[in-house]
Design a protein around this motif. Structure first.
Motif, PDB file in Angstrom:
ATOM      1  N   UNK A  26     -47.481 -26.110  37.609  1.00 23.55           N
ATOM      2  CA  UNK A  26     -46.321 -26.326  38.404  1.00 23.55           C
ATOM      3  C   UNK A  26     -45.143 -25.881  37.353  1.00 23.55           C
ATOM      4  N   UNK A  27     -44.451 -25.010  37.875  1.00 27.26           N
ATOM      5  CA  UNK A  27     -43.388 -24.810  37.201  1.00 27.26           C
ATOM      6  C   UNK A  27     -41.878 -24.661  37.917  1.00 27.26           C
ATOM      7  N   UNK A  28     -41.082 -26.016  37.745  1.00 23.39           N
ATOM      8  CA  UNK A  28     -40.040 -25.845  38.776  1.00 23.39           C
ATOM      9  C   UNK A  28     -38.824 -24.900  38.491  1.00 23.39           C
ATOM     10  N   UNK A  29     -38.263 -24.272  39.321  1.00 28.18           N
ATOM     11  CA  UNK A  29     -37.258 -23.501  39.208  1.00 28.18           C
ATOM     12  C   UNK A  29     -36.023 -23.902  39.863  1.00 28.18           C
ATOM     13  N   UNK A  30     -34.831 -23.300  39.794  1.00 33.72           N
ATOM     14  CA  UNK A  30     -33.397 -23.149  40.361  1.00 33.72           C
ATOM     15  C   UNK A  30     -33.275 -22.300  41.155  1.00 33.72           C
ATOM     16  N   UNK A  70     -55.297 -24.035  47.153  1.00 31.26           N
ATOM     17  CA  UNK A  70     -56.254 -25.122  46.691  1.00 31.26           C
ATOM     18  C   UNK A  70     -55.721 -26.131  45.504  1.00 31.26           C
ATOM     19  N   UNK A  71     -54.481 -26.776  45.738  1.00 28.64           N
ATOM     20  CA  UNK A  71     -53.736 -27.675  45.116  1.00 28.64           C
ATOM     21  C   UNK A  71     -53.475 -28.790  46.102  1.00 28.64           C
ATOM     22  N   UNK A  72     -54.000 -29.893  45.763  1.00 30.66           N
ATOM     23  CA  UNK A  72     -53.867 -31.157  46.367  1.00 30.66           C
ATOM     24  C   UNK A  72     -52.413 -31.821  46.036  1.00 30.66           C
ATOM     25  N   UNK A  73     -51.318 -31.635  46.932  1.00 26.28           N
ATOM     26  CA  UNK A  73     -49.858 -31.819  46.828  1.00 26.28           C
ATOM     27  C   UNK A  73     -49.751 -32.986  47.742  1.00 26.28           C
ATOM     28  N   UNK A  74     -48.781 -33.835  46.775  1.00 26.98           N
ATOM     29  CA  UNK A  74     -48.210 -35.067  47.539  1.00 26.98           C
ATOM     30  C   UNK A  74     -46.856 -35.242  46.916  1.00 26.98           C
ATOM     31  N   UNK A  75     -46.157 -35.697  47.784  1.00 24.42           N
ATOM     32  CA  UNK A  75     -44.552 -36.078  47.416  1.00 24.42           C
ATOM     33  C   UNK A  75     -43.950 -37.164  47.811  1.00 24.42           C
ATOM     34  N   UNK A  76     -43.127 -37.753  47.078  1.00 24.48           N
ATOM     35  CA  UNK A  76     -42.522 -38.899  47.631  1.00 24.48           C
ATOM     36  C   UNK A  76     -41.180 -38.789  47.610  1.00 24.48           C
ATOM     37  N   UNK A  77     -40.268 -39.279  48.658  1.00 31.11           N
ATOM     38  CA  UNK A  77     -39.019 -38.989  48.969  1.00 31.11           C
ATOM     39  C   UNK A  77     -38.312 -40.082  47.968  1.00 31.11           C
ATOM     40  N   UNK A  98     -53.763 -32.968  36.851  1.00 30.93           N
ATOM     41  CA  UNK A  98     -52.818 -33.296  37.594  1.00 30.93           C
ATOM     42  C   UNK A  98     -51.337 -33.081  36.914  1.00 30.93           C
ATOM     43  N   UNK A  99     -50.379 -32.578  37.727  1.00 34.24           N
ATOM     44  CA  UNK A  99     -48.820 -32.317  37.288  1.00 34.24           C
ATOM     45  C   UNK A  99     -48.007 -32.969  38.103  1.00 34.24           C
ATOM     46  N   UNK A 100     -47.100 -33.908  37.315  1.00 33.11           N
ATOM     47  CA  UNK A 100     -46.028 -34.638  38.377  1.00 33.11           C
ATOM     48  C   UNK A 100     -44.602 -33.999  37.589  1.00 33.11           C
ATOM     49  N   UNK A 101     -43.769 -33.968  38.686  1.00 31.05           N
ATOM     50  CA  UNK A 101     -42.520 -33.608  38.263  1.00 31.05           C
ATOM     51  C   UNK A 101     -41.575 -33.937  39.315  1.00 31.05           C
ATOM     52  N   UNK A 102     -40.177 -34.162  39.107  1.00 34.69           N
ATOM     53  CA  UNK A 102     -39.100 -34.771  39.857  1.00 34.69           C
ATOM     54  C   UNK A 102     -38.326 -33.145  40.415  1.00 34.69           C
ATOM     55  N   UNK A 103     -38.234 -33.109  41.642  1.00 27.34           N
ATOM     56  CA  UNK A 103     -37.564 -31.805  41.941  1.00 27.34           C
ATOM     57  C   UNK A 103     -36.189 -32.456  42.572  1.00 27.34           C
ATOM     58  N   UNK A 104     -34.998 -31.842  42.113  1.00 22.37           N
ATOM     59  CA  UNK A 104     -33.768 -32.293  42.558  1.00 22.37           C
ATOM     60  C   UNK A 104     -33.112 -31.068  43.131  1.00 22.37           C
ATOM     61  N   UNK A 105     -31.920 -31.598  44.029  1.00 16.95           N
ATOM     62  CA  UNK A 105     -31.010 -30.408  44.793  1.00 16.95           C
ATOM     63  C   UNK A 105     -31.291 -28.922  44.216  1.00 16.95           C
ATOM     64  N   UNK A 106     -31.714 -28.176  44.978  1.00 18.40           N
ATOM     65  CA  UNK A 106     -31.590 -26.698  44.888  1.00 18.40           C
ATOM     66  C   UNK A 106     -32.711 -26.226  43.646  1.00 18.40           C
ATOM     67  N   UNK A 122     -40.526 -36.795  44.240  1.00 14.93           N
ATOM     68  CA  UNK A 122     -41.301 -36.564  43.031  1.00 14.93           C
ATOM     69  C   UNK A 122     -42.763 -35.849  43.682  1.00 14.93           C
ATOM     70  N   UNK A 123     -43.073 -34.912  42.964  1.00 16.02           N
ATOM     71  CA  UNK A 123     -44.210 -34.023  43.521  1.00 16.02           C
ATOM     72  C   UNK A 123     -45.339 -34.128  42.325  1.00 16.02           C
ATOM     73  N   UNK A 124     -46.355 -34.342  43.019  1.00 11.92           N
ATOM     74  CA  UNK A 124     -47.636 -34.191  42.247  1.00 11.92           C
ATOM     75  C   UNK A 124     -48.639 -33.501  42.764  1.00 11.92           C
ATOM     76  N   UNK A 125     -49.000 -32.508  41.712  1.00  8.45           N
ATOM     77  CA  UNK A 125     -49.976 -31.360  41.972  1.00  8.45           C
ATOM     78  C   UNK A 125     -51.126 -31.707  41.273  1.00  8.45           C
ATOM     79  N   UNK A 126     -52.333 -31.817  42.274  1.00 12.93           N
ATOM     80  CA  UNK A 126     -53.516 -31.954  41.705  1.00 12.93           C
ATOM     81  C   UNK A 126     -54.508 -30.650  41.803  1.00 12.93           C
TER      82      UNK A 126
END
Length: 131
Positions: A1-5, A88-95, A72-80, A63-67
């Protein structure tokens, strides 16, 4: 998982967020928006057999968790910010904030047979796919 803006044009009239399919390196066939989820709501908790998705936070944060079945990789995604969700990635996110709005671009039309909603089934599928 690589977050981008996402590139945003801002001026005194507000913000312009252009979205071009070629920027995401896959052909997307559907788009949906998740909004009005209460803070603390958990969504996702499934995987896709074939579908690639881009999850974009339009406002708020998650908060996005990708398994991947082996990592398992976890990261916080913010606006934009956005992230590619591979098949084949188990994805869960929390608002994390009230008024969070998320847009998802998917490479496949919605097909219930394409979803894996049971975690044990997901792990079996990943193990079979690795052979």
């Amino acid at each position: 998982m690589k977050k981008q803006t996402l590139p945003i044009a801002k001026d005194d009239r507000g913000e312009l967020l252009p979205i071009y399919w070629q920027d995401f390196h896959f052909d997307w066939k559907r788009c949906f928006v998740i909004k009005n989820s209460p803070k603390g709501a958990v969504r996702g908790k499934h995987a896709h057999k074939r579908e690639t998705q881009i999850i974009t936070v339009l406002s708020g944060s998650i908060k996005l968790e990708s398994d991947y079945g082996f990592n398992v990789v976890s990261d916080i995604l913010k606006e934009n910010e956005y992230c590619l969700l591979a098949p084949l990635t188990w994805n869960t996110f929390e608002v994390l904030e009230e008024n969070t709005m998320i847009m998802v671009l998917g490479s496949e039309m919605c097909d219930e047979k394409e979803y894996i909603r049971d975690y044990d089934e997901f792990m079996s599928y990943v193990q079979r796919s690795a052979v």
